[in-house]
Design a protein around this motif. Structure first.
Motif, mmCIF file in Angstrom:
data_model
loop_
_atom_site.group_PDB
_atom_site.id
_atom_site.type_symbol
_atom_site.label_atom_id
_atom_site.label_comp_id
_atom_site.label_asym_id
_atom_site.label_seq_id
_atom_site.Cartn_x
_atom_site.Cartn_y
_atom_site.Cartn_z
ATOM 1 N N LEU A 358 0.828 -1.208 0.000
ATOM 2 C CA LEU A 358 0.000 0.000 0.000
ATOM 3 C C LEU A 358 0.863 1.259 0.000
ATOM 4 O O LEU A 358 0.521 2.259 -0.612
ATOM 5 N N GLU A 359 2.004 1.216 0.673
ATOM 6 C CA GLU A 359 2.929 2.353 0.671
ATOM 7 C C GLU A 359 3.360 2.694 -0.756
ATOM 8 O O GLU A 359 3.362 3.851 -1.166
ATOM 9 N N THR A 360 3.767 1.639 -1.477
ATOM 10 C CA THR A 360 4.272 1.846 -2.835
ATOM 11 C C THR A 360 3.158 2.350 -3.742
ATOM 12 O O THR A 360 3.346 3.274 -4.529
ATOM 13 N N PHE A 614 -9.388 -3.704 -4.214
ATOM 14 C CA PHE A 614 -9.217 -3.896 -2.766
ATOM 15 C C PHE A 614 -8.247 -2.853 -2.212
ATOM 16 O O PHE A 614 -8.495 -2.213 -1.191
ATOM 17 N N ALA A 615 -7.124 -2.683 -2.911
ATOM 18 C CA ALA A 615 -6.051 -1.825 -2.394
ATOM 19 C C ALA A 615 -6.513 -0.372 -2.292
ATOM 20 O O ALA A 615 -6.187 0.328 -1.331
ATOM 21 N N GLN A 616 -7.314 0.057 -3.265
ATOM 22 C CA GLN A 616 -7.832 1.424 -3.241
ATOM 23 C C GLN A 616 -8.659 1.658 -1.980
ATOM 24 O O GLN A 616 -8.515 2.676 -1.307
ATOM 25 N N TYR A 617 -9.534 0.677 -1.662
ATOM 26 C CA TYR A 617 -10.373 0.832 -0.479
ATOM 27 C C TYR A 617 -9.568 0.673 0.804
ATOM 28 O O TYR A 617 -9.812 1.372 1.787
ATOM 29 N N ALA A 618 -8.592 -0.199 0.764
ATOM 30 C CA ALA A 618 -7.750 -0.366 1.947
ATOM 31 C C ALA A 618 -7.008 0.935 2.246
ATOM 32 O O ALA A 618 -6.842 1.319 3.407
#
Ligand code: ADP
Ligand code: ZN
Ligand code: ZN
Length: 726
Positions: A358-360, A614-618
């Motif tokens: 998520l950082e990247t 998923f990553a966008q919402y996370a």
């Protein structure tokens, strides 16, 4: 007289001053000095004409070990950055950045090579006397025109022939410095290069457009989309310019198959750096890279410190992998260090993943990194379909539901391989008494012992302590002891008896222990010697199994309820990577996930919308909860025989930080794993919306923390950008 400030392997956040009589010493040169009663090897950090200590009491440097610095200026700068950013003793940073052989004082110059040559007697010898010894004779003839490397002579002519010639005094050993000329540019060939598809071509040209400057790229491509092919074609340009490429891969991703792909494409030697090398092998790759003799260097985390004569490109493959973060000593993240290094060397960096951290991802979304996407599988492969399987009220055999066994059967009958993932090695995660409910547990960690039937042992997976499986309950003496839950060993046994006509193989850290063991297993899978593959995390990482069409994930429900805020991200990465093992060739694939919570939003989102969604919402969730990457964290950990000491120490630290208005303290609280190896473990989390505020606050307080009374009594550490809260 110069005052030389030396970085010594001493756990103190400072340099040490010594006197030196000769000419000025360059930064990055190793020196031997006395430190109390000991002799230590350190690295010259800087030279000065004054010292904050009484000069008459300073000792002199005893020996200078290098003529020229062993660190390039850019690596020295990186060490400085590491010490400053991770608040770590500079001497220890420098040690971490050096191969072990150099820490021990070995020469940094390549070792001389031994050659056989003709002795004076040999030069004037009459070869007809050797007519009955053809090997000796042809060796003598060859030596007439050139000297021969000792090892090569032995393999080509045999030890016996050589011994006879030595006994007759005809040949002698000499030593020569090895050549440091690099020949790989002349040897470079390009073999079996496929035509890049449109998405790949765009990615390649974006990278190529920036080959001579810093730029960071996130190559965000679904599993099997041909990321490696993008690396290969970008590398080609770099090699053709005569520049070197350093590729980082996760610990268990560094297999001969991976290395072979790079070697084969370019027909040149590839330097390999992994934990299985001995100190000399490691030093040799380090030297060959430093002198420019290697065009490509592939290695795990610590390879990021490898010097290069002509750096051209950095690649971090599977950049989300947790093995890039060191979990003890200098707790650096190799991905972050790669960014700093690429900047320092003014070269591009490619971060590749199907499941970016998520950082990247955030860095790409805000425009710090250039976002390159590959949304299609390369070649003829299509992405596996993904499904959840509701196991509520379903009977399970060795952890597998009947519906899943039926599905396995279908795939097996079609000649495909199936892969089962289970997160626990051993036979069962606990042994319980049927009469009184007592669970045998490790007293040093307060956790149940894992049952290992093959070893006939109960083993603690947290501290490694073990004992043989008891026959009776410790508490009530009953002999009705039953194992609870399922591990890889039990699954393997169950499947072997359920599908006797198919061969199964178990891959976990028990079965894959030992040199080449994992590589042999992977080859036997790709040779179709096994149809049922059972494994832990090891199986999820980047391997290419073209004949796997079904992936079955057995038990990940625990991660849905973890107290660790990163658990969701890691679970989503794991599931996506596992699903990515299926359908990598012509045959379509499917992934099934057994769960008691089929409606769980994370699972539903991931399966229906994919990792990117998923990553966008996370990320949104992290933002609302004020968590990284929107805030910055540092974690103080303490452990002691008494929980009180660990708590008090962290409480004192919390007190020190209470003066900073923009740094929050959470804790002290017990670690996720409260007790381990008999020690109580506590944590204090610092958090701030600005990285610089957090850095400044810790920088101001760290020396004071070092001098706290308890600091010398208990074990403690500081983890900047912590990943692991266990
Ligand atoms: P990733 O690294 O994204 O998982 P790979 O680079 O391993 O993907 O590619 C997956 C498979 O597709 C490999 O077998 C590779 O040889 C093949 N492949 C990649 N790019 C192409 C292409 N442009 N044309 C044909 N096959 C390709
Ligand atoms: Zn009992
Ligand atoms: Zn234990």
């Amino acid at each position: 007289m110069f005052i030389i400030r030396v970085a010594l392997p001493i756990p103190k956040r400072q340099l040490f001053d010594y006197l030196y009589n000769g000419k000025d010493l360059a930064a990055g040169v190793r020196v031997r000095v006395s430190f109390g009663p000991r002799k230590l090897i350190g690295v010259v950090w800087e030279t000065s004409d004054k010292s904050e200590w009484d000069i008459s009491k300073l000792k002199s440097i005893e020996e200078v070990l290098d003529d020229t610095p062993i660190f390039t200026p850019s690596l020295l700068k990186l060490c400085g950055w590491l010490a400053q950013y991770y608040k770590h003793p500079i001497g220890d940073v420098v040690q971490t950045a050096m191969p072990v052989a150099l820490r021990k004082g070995e020469s940094s110059l390549p070792k001389p090579i031994e050659y056989w040559t003709l002795s004076d007697v040999g030069k004037s010898a009459d070869l007809s006397s050797l007519s009955r010894a053809p090997k000796q004779r042809s060796l003598m003839q060859l030596l007439n025109s050139q000297d021969i490397v000792k090892a090569k002579a032995k393999t080509e002519f045999g030890a016996a022939a050589i011994k006879s010639l030595v006994d007759k005094d005809l040949i002698a050993l000499i030593q020569k410095a090895p050549s440091v000329e690099s020949t790989w540019q002349q040897d470079l060939v390009i073999q079996d290069k496929p035509v890049a598809n449109v998405e790949q071509a765009i990615a390649i040209s974006c990278i190529e457009a920036k080959l001579d400057q810093y730029g960071c790229f996130l190559l965000d491509g679904i599993t099997g989309s041909g990321k490696t092919e993008v690396y290969l074609q970008a590398i080609e340009q770099v090699l053709k310019q005569g520049e070197q490429v350093l590729i980082l891969v996760p610990e268990i991703g560094l297999t001969p198959q991976t290395v072979h792909r790079f070697k084969y494409r370019f027909g040149i030697d590839v330097g390999i750096l992994h934990s299985g090398l001995n100190n000399n092998e490691r030093l040799q790759v380090w030297q060959q890279s430093a002198t420019g003799q290697l065009g490509i260097i592939i290695g795990t985390r610590s390879a990021i410190f490898t010097p290069m004569l002509k750096p051209g490109l950095l690649i971090v493959d599977e950049e989300h992998d947790s093995s890039y973060k060191q979990q003890d000593g200098l707790r650096y993240h190799a991905r972050d260090l790669a960014v700093m290094r690429a900047r320092e060397d003014n070269i591009p960096l490619v971060l590749g993943s199907a499941t970016p951290a998520l950082e990247t991802l955030n860095n790409a979304l805000v425009g710090k990194y250039q976002h390159l996407k590959l949304n299609q599988r390369a070649g003829n492969a299509s992405l596996a379909t993904q499904h959840v399987f509701d196991i509520r009220q379903q009977p399970l055999q060795f952890g597998v539901a009947q519906g899943m066994l039926d599905r396995m059967k279908q795939h097996l009958q079609q000649g495909s391989q199936v892969m089962l993932f289970i997160n626990r090695r051993g036979y069962a995660p606990a042994l319980m008494c049927h009469q009184c409910g007592f669970v045998d547990h490790c007293k040093r960690c307060d956790k149940p012992f894992t049952v290992h039937k093959q070893l006939y042992k109960l083993q603690c997976h947290h501290c490694g302590s073990a004992k043989s499986i008891p026959k009776n309950c410790q508490q009530c003496q009953s002999n009705e002891l039953t194992s609870m839950g399922v591990g890889t060993e039990q699954l393997e046994q169950g499947l072997a008896s359920h599908f006797p006509e198919y061969s199964s193989i178990r891959i976990d850290s028990d079965s894959a222990r030992g040199k080449n063991k994992l590589d042999n297993m992977l080859s036997s899978i790709n040779n179709n010697e096994h149809q049922i593959l059972i494994g832990t995390q090891i199986l999820s990482k980047g391997h290419h199994f073209p004949n796997v069409t079904l992936v079955l994930i057995l038990d990940v429900d625990g991660a849905l309820f973890s107290a660790d805020y990163r658990a969701a991200e890691h679970l989503a990465q794991l599931i996506t990577q596992l699903a990515g093992r299926a359908g990598r060739a012509e045959k379509p694939g499917e992934m099934w996930l057994q769960t008691h919570d089929p409606g769980h939003p994370l699972l539903q989102d991931l399966i229906n919308n994919g990792y990117a969604h998923f990553a966008q919402y996370a990320l949104l969730e992290r933002q609302h909860a004020n968590l990284p990457p929107y805030t910055f964290q540092a974690l103080f950990k303490a452990q002691a025989l008494s929980a009180r000491d660990a708590f008090d120490f962290l409480q004192q630290i919390a007190q020190l930080f209470s003066v900073f208005s923009n740094v929050d303290c959470v804790g002290p609280i017990p670690a996720l794993m409260e007790k381990r190896q008999g020690q109580y473990r506590m944590q204090l989390l610092l958090q701030s919306p600005q990285r610089s505020s957090l850095q400044k606050a810790i920088g101001q307080k760290i020396k004071q923390i070092e001098t706290l009374n308890l600091a010398n009594k208990i074990r403690w550490s500081l983890d900047i950008d912590p990943q692991d809260f266990s």
